[in-house]
Design an enzyme around this catalytic site. Structure first.
Site, short mmCIF file in Angstrom:
data_model
loop_
_atom_site.label_atom_id
_atom_site.label_comp_id
_atom_site.label_asym_id
_atom_site.label_seq_id
_atom_site.Cartn_x
_atom_site.Cartn_y
_atom_site.Cartn_z
N THR A 151 0.86 -1.18 0.00
CA THR A 151 0.00 0.00 0.00
C THR A 151 0.89 1.23 0.00
OG1 THR A 151 -1.62 -1.20 1.37
CG2 THR A 151 -1.87 1.18 1.26
N ARG A 179 -12.49 -8.29 -4.07
CA ARG A 179 -12.02 -8.22 -2.68
C ARG A 179 -11.63 -6.78 -2.34
NH1 ARG A 179 -6.79 -6.68 -0.29
NH2 ARG A 179 -6.79 -7.55 1.82
N VAL A 180 -12.02 -6.33 -1.18
CA VAL A 180 -11.67 -4.99 -0.70
C VAL A 180 -10.97 -5.12 0.64
CG1 VAL A 180 -12.55 -2.74 0.04
CG2 VAL A 180 -13.62 -3.93 -1.89
N GLY A 181 -9.82 -4.49 0.76
CA GLY A 181 -9.07 -4.53 2.01
C GLY A 181 -9.34 -3.33 2.88
N ASP A 182 -8.36 -2.97 3.69
CA ASP A 182 -8.56 -1.92 4.69
C ASP A 182 -8.36 -0.51 4.15
OD1 ASP A 182 -5.72 -2.71 4.55
OD2 ASP A 182 -5.44 -1.14 6.04
N THR A 202 -0.62 -0.12 6.10
CA THR A 202 -0.33 -1.09 5.04
C THR A 202 -0.15 -2.46 5.67
OG1 THR A 202 1.18 -1.72 3.25
CG2 THR A 202 2.15 -0.61 5.14
N GLY A 203 -0.56 -3.50 4.96
CA GLY A 203 -0.36 -4.85 5.49
C GLY A 203 -1.51 -5.77 5.16
N GLY A 205 -4.84 -6.63 5.06
CA GLY A 205 -6.00 -5.77 5.22
C GLY A 205 -7.09 -6.32 6.10
#
Length: 281
Positions: A151, A179-182, A202-203, A205
């Site tokens: 990220t 897919r949706v992360g953080d 970042t990481g 999610g």
């Protein structure tokens, strides 16, 4: 993460320098924190080495689905987009959601909407690079997937004491489409509140969403009276390390103190202290 070659490390440092200079230039000219974080992230979205914009990680079907968010600590307003495919710079689209719509989060915003807000549109192929196609092929060939997240983000404090955060990503390489992360989730991957802190993460999610990591840091400061460093350390330990998740973050408090933290093997960052620019690669 594999050891970077000297050439690769230098390339990353050049990209970070461009981003830092873009953001600091806005602040030096009296600009606000929101403009500064967006200017910094724009540079990283345009750089093919970073997982955002041109050069973003690809989904399992070989496409780029881009997520971004912006939060203004002065107003508490935020904007975010997920699975974006048409805006050249997703961070500007997220800011436009915040400033030009009644909404906070839009999914798969159309090219027509992007153009109607006077933002540059591109073909979805613009985001796909040969290096990312090769990465996708390598991951598909592995029985055990390698680390594949990443990220870009920025935090800033302006001359008025206001703070802001912005985050942008292509997500995880070989992730399921949709897919949706953080990164576009306010409180998970991005958070800013004047008087407390601005945080960009970042990481992994899913872990950041479950732990509401960005907000957890601010909440520790608000309700427990923790300083930024203590809040970051405790949150990373309890919400990431203790749960077997990895990642990192950049944060700044209302006094301008900067904290960079991660429990992953490597994280790249650039910021300034009394001795000048500090480059972490």
């Amino acid at each position: 993460m594999q050891e970077l070659s000297a050439e690769s490390r230098a390339d990353f440092e050049r990209g970070l320098t461009l981003a830092y200079e873009a953001g600091s230039g806005v602040l030096a000219s009296g600009g606000n924190a929101v403009d500064a974080v967006c200017a910094a992230v724009e540079q990283l979205e345009n750089h093919p080495l970073f997982n955002a914009g041109h050069g973003a990680a690809l989904t399992a079907d070989g496409r780029a689905e881009l997520d971004s968010s912006v939060m203004d600590g002065a107003t508490g307003l935020a904007g975010a987009i997920a699975a974006s495919k048409h805006a050249k710079n997703p961070v500007f689209l997220a800011r436009s959601v915040m400033q030009r719509s009644a909404h906070l989060l839009l999914v798969d915003p159309s090219a027509d909407l992007v153009a109607s807000w006077d933002l540059e549109t591109v073909s979805p192929d613009y985001f796909v690079t040969g290096a990312r196609l090769e990465q996708l092929a390598r991951i598909r060939a592995l029985e055990v997937p390698a680390a594949r997240h990443g990220t870009v983000g920025a935090v800033a404090r302006d001359s008025r004491g206001s703070i802001a955060a912005a985050t942008s990503t292509g997500g995880m390489a070989n992730q399921h489409e949709g897919r949706v992360g953080d990164s576009p989730i306010i409180g998970a991957g991005t958070y800013a509140r004047d008087g407390l802190a601005a945080v960009s993460c970042t990481g992994e999610g899913e872990a950041f969403i479950r732990g509401v990591v960005a907000y957890d840091i601010a909440a520790r400061m608000r309700y427990l009276g923790s300083g930024l460093g203590e809040a970051v350390t405790t949150t990373v330990e309890t919400e990431l390390t203790a749960k077997g998740a990895s990642g990192g973050l950049v944060a700044v408090d209302s006094d301008g103190r900067v904290v960079v933290a991660h429990n992953s093997p490597t994280m790249f960052a650039a910021f300034a202290n009394e001795n000048g620019i500090v480059m972490l690669t």
